[in-house]
Enzyme design. Structure first.
Site, mmCIF file in Angstrom:
data_model
loop_
_atom_site.group_PDB
_atom_site.id
_atom_site.type_symbol
_atom_site.label_atom_id
_atom_site.label_comp_id
_atom_site.label_asym_id
_atom_site.label_seq_id
_atom_site.Cartn_x
_atom_site.Cartn_y
_atom_site.Cartn_z
ATOM 1 N N SER A 84 10.689 10.296 -9.727
ATOM 2 C CA SER A 84 9.657 10.858 -8.851
ATOM 3 C C SER A 84 9.203 9.897 -7.767
ATOM 4 C CB SER A 84 8.450 11.284 -9.685
ATOM 5 O OG SER A 84 7.783 10.159 -10.195
ATOM 6 N N THR A 196 4.583 10.792 -8.982
ATOM 7 C CA THR A 196 4.117 9.910 -7.899
ATOM 8 C C THR A 196 3.492 8.756 -8.633
ATOM 9 O OG1 THR A 196 3.571 11.727 -6.370
ATOM 10 C CG2 THR A 196 2.301 9.717 -6.090
ATOM 11 N N THR A 214 5.832 8.027 -3.481
ATOM 12 C CA THR A 214 6.448 9.186 -4.138
ATOM 13 C C THR A 214 7.741 9.620 -3.453
ATOM 14 O OG1 THR A 214 5.962 11.449 -4.908
ATOM 15 C CG2 THR A 214 5.284 10.914 -2.681
ATOM 16 N N ARG A 224 9.185 18.247 4.791
ATOM 17 C CA ARG A 224 7.858 18.466 4.184
ATOM 18 C C ARG A 224 7.169 17.122 3.907
ATOM 19 N NH1 ARG A 224 5.473 16.979 -1.088
ATOM 20 N NH2 ARG A 224 3.917 18.539 -1.612
ATOM 21 N N THR A 247 -2.013 12.405 -7.750
ATOM 22 C CA THR A 247 -0.642 12.874 -7.953
ATOM 23 C C THR A 247 -0.733 14.370 -8.227
ATOM 24 O OG1 THR A 247 -0.720 12.480 -10.329
ATOM 25 C CG2 THR A 247 0.071 10.677 -8.988
ATOM 26 N N GLY A 248 0.416 15.036 -8.137
ATOM 27 C CA GLY A 248 0.409 16.479 -8.375
ATOM 28 C C GLY A 248 0.586 17.233 -7.078
HETATM 29 N N1 ASP Z 1 1.751 14.580 -4.756
HETATM 30 C C1 ASP Z 1 3.167 14.581 -4.545
HETATM 31 C C2 ASP Z 1 3.492 15.460 -3.375
HETATM 32 O O1 ASP Z 1 2.929 16.521 -3.271
HETATM 33 C C3 ASP Z 1 3.985 15.039 -5.696
HETATM 34 C C4 ASP Z 1 3.525 14.690 -7.070
HETATM 35 O O2 ASP Z 1 2.673 13.857 -7.260
HETATM 36 O O3 ASP Z 1 4.028 15.283 -8.008
HETATM 37 O O4 ASP Z 1 4.351 15.105 -2.615
#
Ligand code: ASP
Length: 343
Positions: A84, A196, A214, A224, A247-248
């Site tokens: 990730s 991330t 990330t 993106r 994160t997320g």
């Molecule tokens: N926050 C990250 C993103 O949207 C992805 C992640 O943390 O899972 O790129």
């Protein structure tokens, strides 16, 4: 650039004066016991120790805080086992790894970031150079890569055999209306994974810094940009208050200015833990309530005084919200909270 003294002089030449700002609108320096460095990452036992060890070594020897957070962020970026972040991160829908990272430094409130950068294993180090060696904040795509080449970074293939195979499996299982098909023995696609890492630190002087890095959302549309390289979304800090990272699902952090919100909540008196939970609540509200939320975000926070916080929107059975810290008291994993139970 016009400095404040010149600005005030030119205002008084015009017979004007600066409006008096109410002091409660400004960052209030908090009394902080100095000499208590701490470094935090948004991972638990499995990664925490490995990630924080080099950063803590720098902090323990009273080295530079930016060197410390960078050393720790580089651990996951360089490790192909983490799918990730950095090298070995999952690619976009075309099978190309595009990385996002940001860095912020408390004492001068400066920041730098790169987005959609290809071929560089350690995007947080490039973000640091954007902060320190340019007058800009964000560099993206080819511009970010050219800037990295200028500073001697090698351009490498960031897709490993492991992530190439995961991507091919996803691509071949994507649709039964296209011309790809998976081997007969291998039906079924993997879950779309996220991940991330945030690394936040406070040094012996009580100064604050942080990094978020990330490979972003797996299979994203090329180009993106997630929250990680956006200052105020995936990372924000204020040297008088502390730091917040996330994160997320990045889109939610961007439209809530989530990390900025977390820092401002701490400035207004919430503990880092309360601030993390409040940011999660805000995202749930923006989406129209818990029943409408089918994604996750995890917020982590580090107060200038060394207090920590961690909360996620949803419960995830296999991935409890937790953080790791390293301070004079040693290495520690702290469990966070979640707002929505898994059914
Ligand atoms: N926050 C990250 C993103 O949207 C992805 C992640 O943390 O899972 O790129």
């Amino acid at each position: 650039m016009i400095d404040r003294r010149k600005f005030i002089k030119s205002l008084s030449a015009l017979g004007m004066s600066l409006p008096v700002l109410k002091s409660d609108l400004l960052a209030k320096p908090k009394k902080v016991a100095k000499g208590n460095p701490i470094i935090l990452c948004s991972r638990g036992e499995k990664w925490g120790r490995k990630v924080l060890r080099p950063g803590w070594e720098v902090l323990r020897k009273r080295g530079s805080l930016l060197d410390a957070v960078e050393a720790s962020a580089n651990v996951t970026e360089l490790d192909p086992e983490d799918t990730s972040v950095g090298y070995g991160g999952l690619p976009n829908m075309d099978g190309v790894v595009q990385l996002d990272a940001s860095i912020m430094n408390g004492p001068d409130h400066n920041c730098g970031s790169v987005a959609c950068i290809e071929g560089v294993k350690t995007p947080s180090s490039v973000a640091r150079l954007v902060m320190e060696r340019t007058d800009h904040i964000h560099l993206v795509g080819k511009g970010a890569q050219d800037f990295a080449i200028m500073h001697g970074f090698k351009i490498e293939n960031l897709l490993t055999e492991k992530t190439r195979k995961i991507w091919v499996r996803w691509r071949e299982n994507l649709s039964d209306k296209d011309d790809y098909f998976p081997p007969k023995s291998e039906k079924g696609s993997d879950k779309r994974t996220t991940g991330t890492i945030n690394v936040l630190g406070v040094d012996s002087n009580g100064d604050v810094a942080g990094i978020t890095t990330t490979s972003g959302l797996a299979w994203k549309i090329p180009g993106r940009v997630g929250d990680s390289p956006i200052i105020g979304a995936g990372l924000y800090l204020d040297n008088e208050v502390g730091a917040v990272g996330a994160t997320g699902r990045g889109e939610e952090m961007i439209r809530s200015c989530g990390s900025f919100l977390g820092v401002e909540l701490m400035r207004n008196g919430l503990s880092p833990q309360e601030a993390c939970e409040e940011v999660c609540k805000r995202i749930i509200d923006i989406n129209g309530g818990a029943s409408k939320v089918d994604f996750n975000d995890k917020i982590v926070a580090l107060g200038k005084n060394g207090d920590v916080g961690c909360a996620s929107i949803r419960e995830k059975k296999d991935d409890f919200p937790e953080i790791a810290t390293w301070s004079k008291k040693g290495f520690k994993v702290t469990k966070g909270t979640y707002l929505i139970e898994q059914k």
